[in-house]
Write an enzyme that holds these catalytic residues in place. Sequence first.
Site, short mmCIF file in Angstrom:
data_model
loop_
_atom_site.label_atom_id
_atom_site.label_comp_id
_atom_site.label_asym_id
_atom_site.label_seq_id
_atom_site.Cartn_x
_atom_site.Cartn_y
_atom_site.Cartn_z
N GLU A 225 0.80 -1.22 0.00
CA GLU A 225 0.00 0.00 0.00
C GLU A 225 0.84 1.28 0.00
O GLU A 225 0.32 2.36 -0.25
CB GLU A 225 -0.94 0.01 1.22
CG GLU A 225 -2.07 -1.00 1.11
CD GLU A 225 -2.98 -1.00 2.32
OE1 GLU A 225 -2.53 -0.57 3.40
OE2 GLU A 225 -4.13 -1.41 2.18
N GLU B 34 6.68 -21.97 8.32
CA GLU B 34 6.94 -21.11 9.49
C GLU B 34 7.87 -21.76 10.50
O GLU B 34 8.36 -21.10 11.41
CB GLU B 34 5.63 -20.74 10.17
CG GLU B 34 4.95 -21.85 10.94
CD GLU B 34 3.79 -21.33 11.76
OE1 GLU B 34 3.81 -21.55 12.98
OE2 GLU B 34 2.88 -20.70 11.20
#
Length: 313
Positions: free
Chosen positions: A90, A121
């Site tokens: 963004e 992970e």
Amino acid sequence: MTPPPDRPRLEGLGTEAYDRRFGRLDEMSVAEIVETMTEAAWSVPKAVAAAGDQIDAAITAAEPGFAAGGRLIYIGAGTSGRLGVLDASECPPTFHTDPGRVVGVIAGGRTALVDSVEGAEDDPAAGAADVLALDLTPQDTVVGIAASGRTPYVRGALDAAKIAGAVTVSLSCNSPAELSKHADHPIEAPAGPEVVAGSTRLNAGSVQKLVLNMISTALMVRTGRTYGNLMVDMQATNAKLRQRAIRLVSTIAQVEAGPAEQALDAADQEVKTAAVMISRSVDADQARKLVDEAGGRLGVAIGLPSSRHPALS
């Protein structure tokens, strides 16, 4: 009894807790679910506010390097990684930054944005390799994001980033968090048990998004991407943004829409350039030079700080 290395200890983590208040969730009406989630979400701003000093310290540490051209790098797994990628993505359309200035890295690569990458992970070496592939410098800031505060992938990334000399920040939604030991500037913002136990995309995810918004926005403000609270480091690349740009230039330079639009056309739709052209009565090239000499700070370029500008008071 200590669990084996491949069996993480989750007992006692607030993000993993079961809250009996939400035990009838599957029996509730839609209105009751909405009310329940709304009530639970009040813990989010409280958690962020309680971590205010830690957030302040992290941003303050990141600012000198970022102002000198360093990068803000987010790294995480699952929801945490997706939120980092979201905030990074963004920044170019919002603040007209180069896409390489704010970077989002997720365990498992871009595929993990839409599909689960099993085991990604749990690999600290992969986290280290992914962050070192970015050729870190001391001007860079690496923010490791993990709701649990224990994700091995993120821990490995932070350890490698610290050795490389980068500023390291951790963002966890538990306290105390294991990850805090691996960062120069830990942020712990526990928001309590989730409405849906076993998922951290609700309260913890909201906390993370707010904190990441604060980090990136504060760095942009501090490095001249706004004038007052106006988003001026932008280009009008579509009809909506063009109208917004005209209003911005009109407000800052205190002129009607017509002259503002003419200046924008001459400035290749750059708000800062157009505002300086009108305020200083110069052409586009001279205006850009003044903005560059001011380090991108519009108030300095037009010779009047935003705090004293009549249009913003």
